[in-house]
Design an enzyme around this catalytic site. Sequence first.
Site, PDB file in Angstrom:
ATOM      1  N   ALA A  23      14.326 -13.439 -18.867  1.00  0.00           N
ATOM      2  CA  ALA A  23      14.973 -13.547 -17.577  1.00  0.00           C
ATOM      3  C   ALA A  23      14.535 -14.680 -16.967  1.00  0.00           C
ATOM      4  O   ALA A  23      13.702 -15.277 -17.291  1.00  0.00           O
ATOM      5  CB  ALA A  23      14.572 -12.298 -16.649  1.00  0.00           C
ATOM      6  N   CYS A  24      15.333 -15.536 -15.963  1.00  0.00           N
ATOM      7  CA  CYS A  24      14.629 -16.443 -15.122  1.00  0.00           C
ATOM      8  C   CYS A  24      13.527 -16.410 -14.715  1.00  0.00           C
ATOM      9  O   CYS A  24      12.745 -15.380 -14.605  1.00  0.00           O
ATOM     10  CB  CYS A  24      16.009 -16.681 -13.834  1.00  0.00           C
ATOM     11  SG  CYS A  24      15.307 -15.973 -12.373  1.00  0.00           S
ATOM     12  N   LEU A  25      12.956 -17.813 -14.669  1.00  0.00           N
ATOM     13  CA  LEU A  25      11.448 -17.913 -14.391  1.00  0.00           C
ATOM     14  C   LEU A  25      11.087 -17.109 -12.939  1.00  0.00           C
ATOM     15  O   LEU A  25      10.004 -16.938 -12.619  1.00  0.00           O
ATOM     16  CB  LEU A  25      11.068 -19.288 -14.375  1.00  0.00           C
ATOM     17  CG  LEU A  25      11.083 -19.827 -15.877  1.00  0.00           C
ATOM     18  CD1 LEU A  25      10.939 -21.392 -15.666  1.00  0.00           C
ATOM     19  CD2 LEU A  25      10.368 -19.092 -16.836  1.00  0.00           C
ATOM     20  N   SER A  26      12.192 -17.207 -11.976  1.00  0.00           N
ATOM     21  CA  SER A  26      11.910 -16.540 -10.598  1.00  0.00           C
ATOM     22  C   SER A  26      11.410 -15.045 -10.821  1.00  0.00           C
ATOM     23  O   SER A  26      10.563 -14.565  -9.967  1.00  0.00           O
ATOM     24  CB  SER A  26      12.880 -16.918  -9.755  1.00  0.00           C
ATOM     25  OG  SER A  26      13.208 -18.204  -9.686  1.00  0.00           O
ATOM     26  N   SER A  27      11.808 -14.586 -11.800  1.00  0.00           N
ATOM     27  CA  SER A  27      11.313 -13.038 -11.852  1.00  0.00           C
ATOM     28  C   SER A  27       9.800 -12.761 -12.254  1.00  0.00           C
ATOM     29  O   SER A  27       9.352 -11.748 -12.294  1.00  0.00           O
ATOM     30  CB  SER A  27      12.299 -12.306 -13.022  1.00  0.00           C
ATOM     31  OG  SER A  27      11.801 -12.868 -14.458  1.00  0.00           O
TER      32      SER A  27
END
Length: 271
Positions: A175-179
């Site tokens: 999942a995107c690193l912002s998660s």
Amino acid sequence: MEMVNEKLKQLQDNLRELGSVAIAFSGGVDSTFLLKVAHDVLGERAVAVTASSCSFPERELEEARRFCQENRIRHVVCESEELDIEGFRQNPPNRCYLCKHELFEKIWAIAKEAGLAAVAEGSNMDDNGDYRPGLIAVKELNVRSPLREAGLSKAEIRRLSKELGLSTWDKQSFACLSSRFVYGETIDEVKLGMVDKAEQLLLDMGFHQVRVRIHGRIARIEVLPEELPDLLEPKVRSKLTAKLKEFGFSYVTLDLEGYRMGSMNETLKRD
């Protein structure tokens, strides 16, 4: 197995009915499978669109590019910098909605310019069980979810991917690193880079499914439960701690529950 094949046929029929489609393609297990089937069914009328941003590791972008080149699939890479979206940096609980809404608007623009009839994304049945605000954007913008529509689970997608000869069949979930940020903690380029380097290190050290969750300057590492003993080996632990501190973390911790999807959402469930 017969039921899985029926779901695959349903997927193929649904894609054929679309006529043409732009696939939101991250290079992960689900979107790779969806793109492969769409391209098999629709040929050049299936186009891959990948968003490039600082929360999407370069290794993932290169894998996406390579897959499309090898399979002769038209691939469009668009800039979609989440940090420029109003409110995104503050990391609210609906962060994923903000990101997906902006992303799918861009993919729709690309689809319309290319004369494509639909936009599709790769969520599956397993995504129905977790907090997924991004799916609200999917519904609002009339984006299709062919894997969910066909009733396919993650395990079934992996099985079918293996049968199709896709190398992603056993790829770790991503999942995107912002998660990796606790809700309410400001997201910035420096911390995204810290997380990216820490996770790449773990992958290079041979761990298969990893997350480095960030809490201020604290790293909370998740690996598969069966790989916890490997991480606790003195030499491994020493190297990992030293490198993560070099990357900018002050403290390095291990989550004893191990890797699990959406662990940052557990606080939301308790509230």
